[in-house]
Design a protein around this motif. Structure first.
Motif, mmCIF file in Angstrom:
data_model
loop_
_atom_site.group_PDB
_atom_site.id
_atom_site.type_symbol
_atom_site.label_atom_id
_atom_site.label_comp_id
_atom_site.label_asym_id
_atom_site.label_seq_id
_atom_site.Cartn_x
_atom_site.Cartn_y
_atom_site.Cartn_z
ATOM 1 N N GLU A 125 0.836 -1.193 0.000
ATOM 2 C CA GLU A 125 0.000 0.000 0.000
ATOM 3 C C GLU A 125 0.876 1.250 0.000
ATOM 4 O O GLU A 125 2.077 1.187 0.244
ATOM 5 N N VAL A 126 0.244 2.392 -0.257
ATOM 6 C CA VAL A 126 0.934 3.678 -0.193
ATOM 7 C C VAL A 126 0.112 4.650 0.651
ATOM 8 O O VAL A 126 -1.115 4.581 0.694
ATOM 9 N N TYR A 127 0.833 5.546 1.334
ATOM 10 C CA TYR A 127 0.214 6.730 1.916
ATOM 11 C C TYR A 127 0.278 7.800 0.825
ATOM 12 O O TYR A 127 1.335 8.009 0.217
ATOM 13 N N TRP A 128 -0.823 8.499 0.583
ATOM 14 C CA TRP A 128 -0.820 9.445 -0.525
ATOM 15 C C TRP A 128 -1.713 10.648 -0.247
ATOM 16 O O TRP A 128 -2.602 10.614 0.621
ATOM 17 N N ALA A 129 -1.440 11.705 -0.983
ATOM 18 C CA ALA A 129 -2.277 12.904 -0.939
ATOM 19 C C ALA A 129 -2.129 13.630 -2.270
ATOM 20 O O ALA A 129 -1.110 13.497 -2.953
ATOM 21 N N GLY A 140 -6.773 13.659 0.784
ATOM 22 C CA GLY A 140 -5.884 12.862 1.604
ATOM 23 C C GLY A 140 -5.464 13.638 2.854
ATOM 24 O O GLY A 140 -5.956 14.739 3.107
ATOM 25 N N PRO A 141 -4.571 13.062 3.636
ATOM 26 C CA PRO A 141 -3.853 11.815 3.356
ATOM 27 C C PRO A 141 -4.729 10.580 3.545
ATOM 28 O O PRO A 141 -5.679 10.589 4.335
ATOM 29 N N ALA A 142 -4.366 9.539 2.809
ATOM 30 C CA ALA A 142 -5.088 8.279 2.879
ATOM 31 C C ALA A 142 -4.099 7.145 2.647
ATOM 32 O O ALA A 142 -2.964 7.370 2.221
ATOM 33 N N VAL A 143 -4.537 5.930 2.944
ATOM 34 C CA VAL A 143 -3.722 4.754 2.669
ATOM 35 C C VAL A 143 -4.536 3.817 1.785
ATOM 36 O O VAL A 143 -5.690 3.516 2.091
ATOM 37 N N ALA A 158 3.908 12.921 -10.072
ATOM 38 C CA ALA A 158 3.874 12.263 -8.772
ATOM 39 C C ALA A 158 5.281 12.178 -8.188
ATOM 40 O O ALA A 158 6.245 11.919 -8.921
ATOM 41 N N VAL A 159 5.388 12.398 -6.874
ATOM 42 C CA VAL A 159 6.693 12.385 -6.207
ATOM 43 C C VAL A 159 6.603 11.550 -4.934
ATOM 44 O O VAL A 159 5.524 11.338 -4.376
ATOM 45 N N GLY A 160 7.762 11.083 -4.483
ATOM 46 C CA GLY A 160 7.829 10.308 -3.247
ATOM 47 C C GLY A 160 8.274 8.888 -3.492
ATOM 48 O O GLY A 160 8.194 8.363 -4.615
ATOM 49 N N ALA A 161 8.744 8.227 -2.428
ATOM 50 C CA ALA A 161 9.273 6.872 -2.544
ATOM 51 C C ALA A 161 8.206 5.877 -2.990
ATOM 52 O O ALA A 161 8.508 4.903 -3.693
ATOM 53 N N GLY A 162 6.945 6.091 -2.603
ATOM 54 C CA GLY A 162 5.883 5.186 -3.023
ATOM 55 C C GLY A 162 5.644 5.233 -4.513
ATOM 56 O O GLY A 162 5.289 4.222 -5.139
#
Length: 226
Positions: A125-129, A140-143, A158-162
């Motif tokens: 899963e990812v945490y995202w906004a 968000g934020p949501a999972v 889109a940015v971030g490790a997820g």
């Protein structure tokens, strides 16, 4: 005012000192190690205070990332912020972790219009906004599982490790954007909010978004000594 910011909600252990009067980051440090938050955080804080030439008694406030993030890492930062704030008699302000990553991406020029931030939430899963062109969070934020939000993030940078982990869901991944949290960006978010009178999340209300990975087994029985 001198603001100390730090975050342990992602694999990054990050801390920074910001002069809110001038907007200058006096010192910052980032280390990526998802298993050593408790071991690395205090030395990192001490290092940035030393580099900035700021004794902790001169700090005017603390900003700490409130997640979303895994339970164990997130608690390290929150507990440390609460202890330091109490010991120094200064306020502690919560800042959304994804908001810090969003700020870092915008400050780096990696995004300019609406965009998405996603971090690794484990369990596939990812945490995202989602953010608008001004960097304001609009959802968000949501999972969620990446496939479940594919339509919502389609066509957006889109940015971030997820994002890097699930490139099939985030075809708009910005490869040269910051992947992890930056306390310097987190401090900037907090400083802007405080200057404008905007409300910041309570540091006592972390954004776990789901139950901890480690739970007591349902058939567990406590045996008391006779």
């Amino acid at each position: 005012m001198l603001l100390l910011a730090f975050d342990t909600a992602t694999p990054a252990v990050t801390a920074a000192v910001l002069d809110t009067t001038t907007g200058e980051v006096l010192a910052s440090a980032d280390q990526i190690d998802a298993r050593r938050h408790g071991e690395l955080l205090l030395p990192t804080i001490e290092a940035v205070l030393r580099e900035a030439g700021v004794p902790k008694e001169r700090l005017g406030a603390i900003a700490v990332g409130v997640g979303p993030g895994p339970y164990t890492g997130l608690r390290v930062g929150l507990a440390t912020a609460a202890a330091l704030g109490h010991a120094l008699g200064i306020p502690v302000h919560g800042v959304g972790t994804l908001d810090g990553i969003a700020r870092a991406a915008r400050d780096a020029g990696a995004v300019s219009g609406p965009f998405v931030v996603a971090t690794d939430a484990r369990r596939k899963e990812v945490y995202w906004a989602r953010y608008d062109a001004d960097g304001v969070r609009v959802e968000g934020p949501a999972v969620d599982r990446p496939a479940d939000i594919a339509e919502k993030v389609a066509g957006l940078p889109a940015v971030g490790a997820g994002v890097l982990l699930y490139s099939e869901t985030f075809p708009g991944a910005v490869q040269d954007a910051p992947a992890h949290q930056s306390a310097a960006a987190l401090a900037a978010v907090a400083a802007d909010a405080l200057a404008s009178g905007a409300e910041l999340p309570s540091p006592g209300t972390p954004l776990y978004l789901r139950r901890p990975d480690a739970e007591v087994p349902k058939n567990y029985k406590t045996v008391l000594p006779s």
